[in-house]
Structures are given as C-alpha cells and as structure tokens.
Scaffold this active site. Structure first.
Site, mmCIF file in Angstrom:
data_model
loop_
_atom_site.group_PDB
_atom_site.id
_atom_site.type_symbol
_atom_site.label_atom_id
_atom_site.label_comp_id
_atom_site.label_asym_id
_atom_site.label_seq_id
_atom_site.Cartn_x
_atom_site.Cartn_y
_atom_site.Cartn_z
ATOM 1 N N ASN A 155 0.805 -1.234 0.000
ATOM 2 C CA ASN A 155 0.000 0.000 0.000
ATOM 3 C C ASN A 155 0.836 1.282 0.000
ATOM 4 O O ASN A 155 0.412 2.289 -0.551
ATOM 5 C CB ASN A 155 -1.025 -0.010 1.141
ATOM 6 C CG ASN A 155 -0.395 -0.090 2.505
ATOM 7 O OD1 ASN A 155 0.703 -0.611 2.656
ATOM 8 N ND2 ASN A 155 -1.077 0.420 3.497
ATOM 9 N N GLU A 252 4.399 -4.860 11.874
ATOM 10 C CA GLU A 252 3.430 -3.779 11.625
ATOM 11 C C GLU A 252 2.277 -4.403 10.856
ATOM 12 O O GLU A 252 2.390 -4.662 9.654
ATOM 13 C CB GLU A 252 4.088 -2.659 10.799
ATOM 14 C CG GLU A 252 5.272 -1.999 11.487
ATOM 15 C CD GLU A 252 4.887 -1.174 12.703
ATOM 16 O OE1 GLU A 252 3.700 -0.819 12.834
ATOM 17 O OE2 GLU A 252 5.769 -0.909 13.535
ATOM 18 N N CYS A 286 -3.518 0.940 6.651
ATOM 19 C CA CYS A 286 -3.645 0.035 7.802
ATOM 20 C C CYS A 286 -4.389 0.684 8.963
ATOM 21 O O CYS A 286 -5.105 0.023 9.703
ATOM 22 C CB CYS A 286 -2.270 -0.433 8.251
ATOM 23 S SG CYS A 286 -1.118 0.924 8.527
ATOM 24 N N GLU A 469 7.690 1.759 14.868
ATOM 25 C CA GLU A 469 8.534 2.408 13.865
ATOM 26 C C GLU A 469 8.486 3.910 14.128
ATOM 27 O O GLU A 469 7.492 4.432 14.635
ATOM 28 C CB GLU A 469 8.019 2.124 12.445
ATOM 29 C CG GLU A 469 8.239 0.681 12.027
ATOM 30 C CD GLU A 469 7.869 0.402 10.574
ATOM 31 O OE1 GLU A 469 6.922 1.037 10.062
ATOM 32 O OE2 GLU A 469 8.535 -0.451 9.962
HETATM 33 P P1 NDP Z 1 0.648 -9.728 3.214
HETATM 34 O O1 NDP Z 1 0.743 -10.225 4.600
HETATM 35 O O2 NDP Z 1 -0.121 -10.519 2.232
HETATM 36 O O3 NDP Z 1 2.110 -9.550 2.574
HETATM 37 C C1 NDP Z 1 3.091 -8.716 3.152
HETATM 38 C C2 NDP Z 1 4.460 -9.114 2.641
HETATM 39 O O4 NDP Z 1 4.798 -10.409 3.140
HETATM 40 C C3 NDP Z 1 4.544 -9.227 1.130
HETATM 41 O O5 NDP Z 1 5.815 -8.787 0.704
HETATM 42 C C4 NDP Z 1 4.373 -10.716 0.921
HETATM 43 O O6 NDP Z 1 4.873 -11.135 -0.307
HETATM 44 C C5 NDP Z 1 5.178 -11.244 2.071
HETATM 45 N N1 NDP Z 1 4.885 -12.616 2.479
HETATM 46 C C6 NDP Z 1 3.800 -13.370 2.202
HETATM 47 N N2 NDP Z 1 3.908 -14.586 2.822
HETATM 48 C C7 NDP Z 1 5.086 -14.575 3.496
HETATM 49 C C8 NDP Z 1 5.763 -15.523 4.336
HETATM 50 N N3 NDP Z 1 5.252 -16.719 4.605
HETATM 51 N N4 NDP Z 1 6.958 -15.168 4.854
HETATM 52 C C9 NDP Z 1 7.502 -13.946 4.619
HETATM 53 N N5 NDP Z 1 6.903 -13.015 3.825
HETATM 54 C C10 NDP Z 1 5.716 -13.324 3.281
HETATM 55 O O7 NDP Z 1 0.101 -8.251 3.328
HETATM 56 P P2 NDP Z 1 -0.370 -7.287 2.145
HETATM 57 O O8 NDP Z 1 0.769 -7.091 1.205
HETATM 58 O O9 NDP Z 1 -1.678 -7.752 1.640
HETATM 59 O O10 NDP Z 1 -0.542 -5.899 2.894
HETATM 60 C C11 NDP Z 1 -1.727 -5.475 3.458
HETATM 61 C C12 NDP Z 1 -1.698 -5.656 4.964
HETATM 62 O O11 NDP Z 1 -0.612 -4.893 5.506
HETATM 63 C C13 NDP Z 1 -2.949 -5.139 5.650
HETATM 64 O O12 NDP Z 1 -3.367 -6.068 6.626
HETATM 65 C C14 NDP Z 1 -2.482 -3.853 6.315
HETATM 66 O O13 NDP Z 1 -3.238 -3.506 7.455
HETATM 67 C C15 NDP Z 1 -1.055 -4.186 6.648
HETATM 68 N N6 NDP Z 1 -0.264 -2.970 6.815
HETATM 69 C C16 NDP Z 1 0.131 -2.617 8.077
HETATM 70 C C17 NDP Z 1 0.831 -1.433 8.290
HETATM 71 C C18 NDP Z 1 1.263 -1.025 9.656
HETATM 72 O O14 NDP Z 1 2.122 -0.141 9.775
HETATM 73 N N7 NDP Z 1 0.728 -1.585 10.731
HETATM 74 C C19 NDP Z 1 1.168 -0.540 7.179
HETATM 75 C C20 NDP Z 1 0.731 -1.021 5.885
HETATM 76 C C21 NDP Z 1 0.028 -2.192 5.735
HETATM 77 P P3 NDP Z 1 3.902 -11.113 -1.605
HETATM 78 O O15 NDP Z 1 3.138 -9.848 -1.593
HETATM 79 O O16 NDP Z 1 4.860 -11.122 -2.692
HETATM 80 O O17 NDP Z 1 3.030 -12.293 -1.442
#
Ligand code: NDP
Length: 499
Positions: A155, A252, A286, A469
């Site tokens: 995002n 996060e 998020c 962070e």
């Molecule tokens: P995901 O959990 O689907 O993916 C996050 C990252 O983890 C991606 O790079 C993904 O790769 C990678 N990933 C997936 N599976 C694994 C694994 N088993 N081991 C290590 N890495 C893995 O989240 P989204 O990308 O869908 O992001 C949206 C989410 O992020 C929402 O829930 C949002 O609330 C949260 N978020 C939280 C923030 C905060 O500061 N608290 C800020 C921004 C977002 P790939 O995408 O290539 O599958």
C-alpha cells in the site's frame, strides 16, 4: 510490451540477473497493462544477497555515525529531487492518484530517512553511564544487530522501504529487502538511489518474489532481525519462523480501528475526518477508521452530510490532479473487497447507504473499462457482530455504528483482537483525553486522522503488531545493548578472596 524494463535483483551494489530464470508481471491496477517483468529470486539468489549484506556489515557498522548520516542525507536530497518521477512510478504500480503519491509517499519516506540520519549524527546512538560507587560504574553501548530482513506490503511501497531501511542503516545494520510482488518497481529505484548517494555495496539489497521468497529470507540463519509489514495472518507465520533462532522482530500488521464521534463533536469536521479515514488511498491504509461510531441522536444529520460530501471522493484519471480516488491494487484484492461488500449486503444484511458492487462514476473522461475500480461504500446501522465490522477489509468500505453512551462506545471500540489505531472527534478536551486513555490502540488521534510524521512512534497493540517504527523509540528496534561494569578497585572481596 511492458512499460518498464526487466526489474532485477540488487546486491553487491548493482542490479543482478536472477538464477531462477523465472519472472512475474507487475500490472497497472488502473488499466491492467503490464508494467514490467520482474525477476524471481531463487534460494541461491537470496543466499547471495544475504552474503553481500554480511560482507558489508563489518565496515558499515564501524563507519562513524556522522559519515553514515552524510550518505543517508545525500539519499534524502536525491529522493526530494526525484519526487515526481518516483511518484509517477508509484502511481503506475499501486494505482494511487498522483495527487497523493507526489504529496505523501516519497516525501514521508524521505522525512523519516532525514530524521534518523540526523538523529544518529546528533548522538542518538550514544549509550549511558551509571555511577555505582566512587570507583565503579556501568556504561552501555548501542550496537547494531547485523543483517536485517525488510518485508514490505503493497500500500505504501517506497515509504515502507524507507521506514524500514532508514533506522536500520542509520543504526549501522545492513538490509535485504523484499517488496510485495504486487508493487515491486520501487525496489531497484531505491537501491540505485542509495548507491548513487554513496552507500557502500551490500548495505542495501533487494530480492523479488512472492511469499515463498519472503519465507526463505526471514528464516535464513544469517538474518538477525525481521521487520515485517503486512497482514496479521502472515505476520504470525513470519514471527513464528523468526522465533526459531531467536531473531528480533518488528511486526506492523492490520487493524479495524474505531473512529469515535463524541456527542459534542463539530459535525462538519467529523464527517471530513470520516471521509479521510476511510477513502484516502482507496481505503488501503492500515490505520483506517473503518468502524465509525456516531451518537444515535446525530444519525440523520451525520448521514445526510456524509452522503452530500461523497461527491468529493473523485475517481478518475490517476494522473489528473483533481483525482483523489484510484482503483484497488490488484485483481486478487478487488475480489476480496468485492466479496466483503457482497457479504455485507447478503449475509450481514447491513443497510447500504452509499456505493455497493459497481464501478465508480468517473469524474473525468476516463471510462474504467479496465482496472480494479470499486465504488466507495458506506454501510449504516451496522452491528458489532457483522463480519464487515469485525474483519479488516482494507478497502473503501465504511461501517457506521450508533451508540448511546460514552462508556458503551469505549467498551465496543475495544471489543476486537486488533489494536492498531483509534481516534475521537470532540470539542471537549477533558473528554478527549479520558476516552483516548481508555482505548486499546497504539496509534491515536484527537480531531485528526492518519497523519504519521517521522517524530511519532507508531505500532499496533494486541494482534496488530510488535514494536514501533519512527520517533525516538524507532531506533531502539535496530540496536542491542552492551552493558559494561568497570570496577577501578579490583574484584570486590568475596568468600573466595577471604578466609
Ligand atoms: P501480506 O501479509 O499478504 O504480505 C506482506 C508481505 O509479506 C509481502 O511482501 C508478501 O509477499 C510477504 N509474504 C507473504 N507470505 C510470506 C511468508 N510466509 N513469509 C515472509 N513473507 C511473506 O500483506 P499485504 O501485502 O496484503 O498488505 C496489506 C496488509 O498490511 C494489511 O493487513 C495492512 O493492514 C497491513 N499494513 C500494516 C501497516 C502497519 O504499519 N501496521 C502498514 C501497511 C500495511 P507477496 O506480496 O509477494 O506475497
């Protein structure tokens, strides 16, 4: 033909061809055009990137703080000089309007890099001295952790990469970073920009791929810390695998945050806040305040003003400065958000006040024939037990819930396993602080929403995260403490030295 050239991996200070020979495609969410082919890292490629980061660590960790800061501040300047160019790439990759990426994404990343570089140059990594006795004292040192893994969500791609790499590198660590496969384009741009700023080879490295690449990286025995941004479910897997060899973690994660309008709130300001807290970035933030709690006696005024103001959520050509609402990031996410809206209508039987399962009306000449466009949606008269109220949708879907008393709204706001953000709108300063104090959330706002400056430590409570962070505490997540006791009088007499 793809708009951008092949996206490569980046280690040893330059782009690298992957050994897997495999690629995936990055898609423009507004048009469904192919933006780029992206190299998928094999395990051997990840090993090489980690090796490069390990080789760079001894020298980078010993580089004087001011010298490190000088390089990072040069990168800040390059980011600011190239703001619009990078923002255009982020708009193509994420679908977020240029009006947003050019004002927020690169800037807020650069601010954090400037903040941490300045902090370490100004003595922010100094330890402390504690006098024990006249001739004995303890001194502490803040030491870097080693090679760290950064895993980003889609995002805020470059912002997340900077929020992780800024304190990591400023503290003397090196990093292997994996962007989300949905938004990979910033990876090589940022690595190249760091190199141009003078960052030594191997200090910042990039690998691409899906979850399996992230899983291999985060479980890697040479990784000292994992900083992860993503969904709660993925975060649990990553934290579990990191626990295997006692890695440090920062998580996060997601939220379902309560946006509370208190009885004396200024209605206009509260409605503006609710729009911002639900539709900025097409709801893909998020900290969104998706559970909007409103006093029952404000129902008709709140709903009529909200519906009137929905016209200001303007979908259109993402490069048009007047557009403030883009498509969802991917086909997968479009299906997820659409399914939630369908569930809200059909299963939860929530009352649809605005939007629903249709494409938005374009404000400009765009047609939206292609792309993952969805209408901003508002459900009202929601109940706490509805699925759309309980689960993070991560899209432009607002749920309005009515309440009778302040004690009731506090209890309902806290009735969730998540605790990322919360906020209140009120003119009553005492009430504002009393309610904020009772809310179980790590990030809170009063008469504001979403602003997250470099100076503000942010992190979720409960299942929304571990650690913070940014802010002064942000650097602590990237160092470990060495305490040394000095005794000038020799070993204190003990039973071993006396008869
Ligand atoms: P995901 O959990 O689907 O993916 C996050 C990252 O983890 C991606 O790079 C993904 O790769 C990678 N990933 C997936 N599976 C694994 C694994 N088993 N081991 C290590 N890495 C893995 O989240 P989204 O990308 O869908 O992001 C949206 C989410 O992020 C929402 O829930 C949002 O609330 C949260 N978020 C939280 C923030 C905060 O500061 N608290 C800020 C921004 C977002 P790939 O995408 O290539 O599958």
């Amino acid at each position: 033909m793809a708009t951008f050239s092949l996206q490569r991996l980046y280690y040893d200070g330059k782009p690298q061809t992957c050994t897997s020979g495999k690629t995936f495609q990055s898609i423009n969410p507004a048009t469904e055009e192919v933006l780029a082919d992206v190299s998928i890292a094999s395990n051997a490629d990840v090993d090489e990137a980690v090796k490069s980061a390990r080789a760079a660590f001894p020298s980078w960790s010993k580089t004087p703080h001011v010298a490190r800061a000088r390089i990072l501040l040069k990168a800040v300047q390059l980011l600011r000089d190239r703001n619009d160019e990078i923002a255009k790439v982020e708009t193509a990759d994420t679908g977020k309007p240029f009006s947003e990426t050019s004002a927020v994404d690169v800037t807020t990343g650069a601010d954090v890099l400037e903040y941490f570089a300045s902090m370490v140059a100004g003595g922010g990594l100094n330890g402390e001295t504690v006098q024990l006795r006249e001739d004995a004292w303890v001194y502490t040192k803040k030491a870097p952790l080693g090679v760290c893994a950064g895993i980003g969500a889609w995002n805020y791609p470059i912002q997340i990469a900077l929020w992780k790499s800024a304190p990591c590198l400023a503290a003397g660590n090196t990093m292997v970073y994996k962007p989300s496969e949905f938004t990979p384009l910033h990876g090589e741009i940022l690595a190249d920009l760091y190199t141009k700023a003078g960052l030594p080879s191997g200090v910042f490295n990039v690998v691409h791929g899906a979850g399996d690449v992230g899983a291999y990286l985060t479980a890697h025995p040479s990784i000292a810390k994992v900083s992860f941004t993503g969904q709660v479910a993925t975060g649990k897997k990553v934290a579990g695998s990191a626990a295997g060899n006692m890695k440090y973690v920062t998580m996060e994660l997601g939220g379902k945050s309560p946006f509370i309008i208190l009885p004396d709130a200024d209605l206009e300001s509260a409605v503006d806040g609710a729009l911002l807290a639900n539709f900025f970035s097409t709801g893909q933030v998020c900290t969104n305040g998706t559970r909007v709690f409103v006093p029952s006696n404000m129902k008709s005024d709140f709903e009529s003003l909200l519906v009137k103001k929905m016209q200001y959520v303007r979908a259109g050509d993402v490069m048009d400065p007047a557009t403030n609402f883009g498509p969802l990031v991917s086909a997968v996410h479009f299906k997820k958000v659409s399914d939630y809206i369908k569930h809200g209508i059909e299963q939860d039987k929530a009352k649809l006040l605005y939007g629903g399962l249709k494409k938005p009306e374009p404000a400009s000449s765009s047609t939206f024939e292609k792309g993952y466009w969805i209408t901003p949606t508002v459900f009202t008269d929601c109940r706490d037990d509805m699925r759309i109220v309980q689960e993070e949708i991560f899209g432009p879907v607002m749920s309005i819930l009515y309440y009778e008393s302040v004690d009731e709204v506090v209890r309902r706001a806290n009735d969730t396993p998540l605790g990322l953000a919360a906020g209140v709108f009120t003119q009553n300063i005492n009430l504002a602080h009393r309610v904020i104090d009772q809310l179980d959330a790590g990030i809170t706002w009063i008469n504001s929403w979403g602003e997250s400056p470099a100076e503000m430590s942010v992190g979720g409570w409960k299942q929304s995260g571990v650690g913070v962070e940014n802010g002064r505490r942000g650097i602590e997540a990237w160092v470990r403490t060495k305490s040394t006791l000095v005794d000038m009088s020799g070993v204190v007499a003990t039973s071993f030295t006396k008869l």
